[in-house]
Design an enzyme around this catalytic site. Structure first.
Site, PDB file in Angstrom:
ATOM      1  CB  CYS A   1      54.690  43.791  67.304  1.00 29.12           C
ATOM      2  SG  CYS A   1      56.251  44.635  66.988  1.00 29.12           S
TER       3      CYS A   1
ATOM      4  CG  ASN B   1      59.559  44.452  62.519  1.00 32.41           C
ATOM      5  OD1 ASN B   1      60.185  44.494  61.469  1.00 32.41           O
ATOM      6  ND2 ASN B   1      59.657  43.443  63.343  1.00 32.41           N
TER       7      ASN B   1
ATOM      8  CB  CYS C   1      59.364  46.923  71.102  1.00 32.92           C
ATOM      9  SG  CYS C   1      59.836  48.650  71.311  1.00 32.92           S
ATOM     10  NE  ARG C   2      54.332  44.581  71.152  1.00 28.65           N
ATOM     11  CZ  ARG C   2      53.039  44.745  70.940  1.00 28.65           C
ATOM     12  NH1 ARG C   2      52.155  44.113  71.692  1.00 28.65           N
ATOM     13  NH2 ARG C   2      52.616  45.523  69.969  1.00 28.65           N
ATOM     14  CB  SER C   3      57.692  41.409  65.968  1.00 29.51           C
ATOM     15  OG  SER C   3      57.988  42.656  65.412  1.00 29.51           O
TER      16      SER C   3
ATOM     17  CG  ASP D   1      54.574  48.114  72.263  1.00 29.28           C
ATOM     18  OD1 ASP D   1      55.817  48.135  72.442  1.00 29.28           O
ATOM     19  OD2 ASP D   1      54.027  48.552  71.236  1.00 29.28           O
TER      20      ASP D   1
END
Length: 154
Positions: A8, A11, A13-15, A123
């Protein structure tokens, strides 16, 4: 070893949420000796930082650890090291392809294209909705694990 990389923008939050959730699913299926999971950023904004406190809190609610995780940037060598390079949104996919030299490879794909949603993972750094992101990440990780198991006969 089958290697999966979630990517993401920052690196944080999402990934890393996807990395931690996928590791948890892989461990539950006793496949940790066959599948390795990591995550990376397309930007340099948060390199060396732990996951966002919202990501950590959401994962903790589900008993999933983020211990030892820290943001790193995607590097060209990742293309050779990983069988699956999974972008969280279309923008990430464009950046991944650019950063890796436009490899036009089926190993690079948008995460939720494996699900019925066929959309970007929002996000939570901007939306603040870590639950929505977690729910989508969980669904995507389950779909990805099924894909890996089928493709590698696990």
């Amino acid at each position: 070893m089958i290697r999966v990389l979630f990517v993401c923008l920052g690196n944080i939050c999402r990934s890393p949420m996807a990395e931690a959730k996928m590791r948890d699913l892989v461990a539950q299926e006793n496949l940790s000796d066959k599948i390795e999971v990591d995550s990376a950023a397309t930007s340099t904004n948060h390199i060396g930082e732990p996951p966002h406190h919202g990501t950590q809190e959401k994962l903790r609610e589900y008993g999933i650890s983020t211990t030892g995780m820290e943001a790193r940037q995607l590097k060209k060598g990742d293309f050779e090291q990983f069988e699956y390079i999974v972008g969280m949104d279309d923008s990430n996919i464009g950046n991944i392809n650019k950063m890796l030299g436009n490899p036009d490879s089926p190993k690079i794909f948008r995460f939720l294209d494996l699900t019925d949603h066929k959309k970007d993972v929002p996000d939570p750094y901007y939306t603040g909705d870590f639950q929505e992101t977690y729910d989508l990440v969980e669904e995507g990780c389950q779909a990805l694990l099924q894909k890996i198991k089928q493709e590698h006969m696990l």
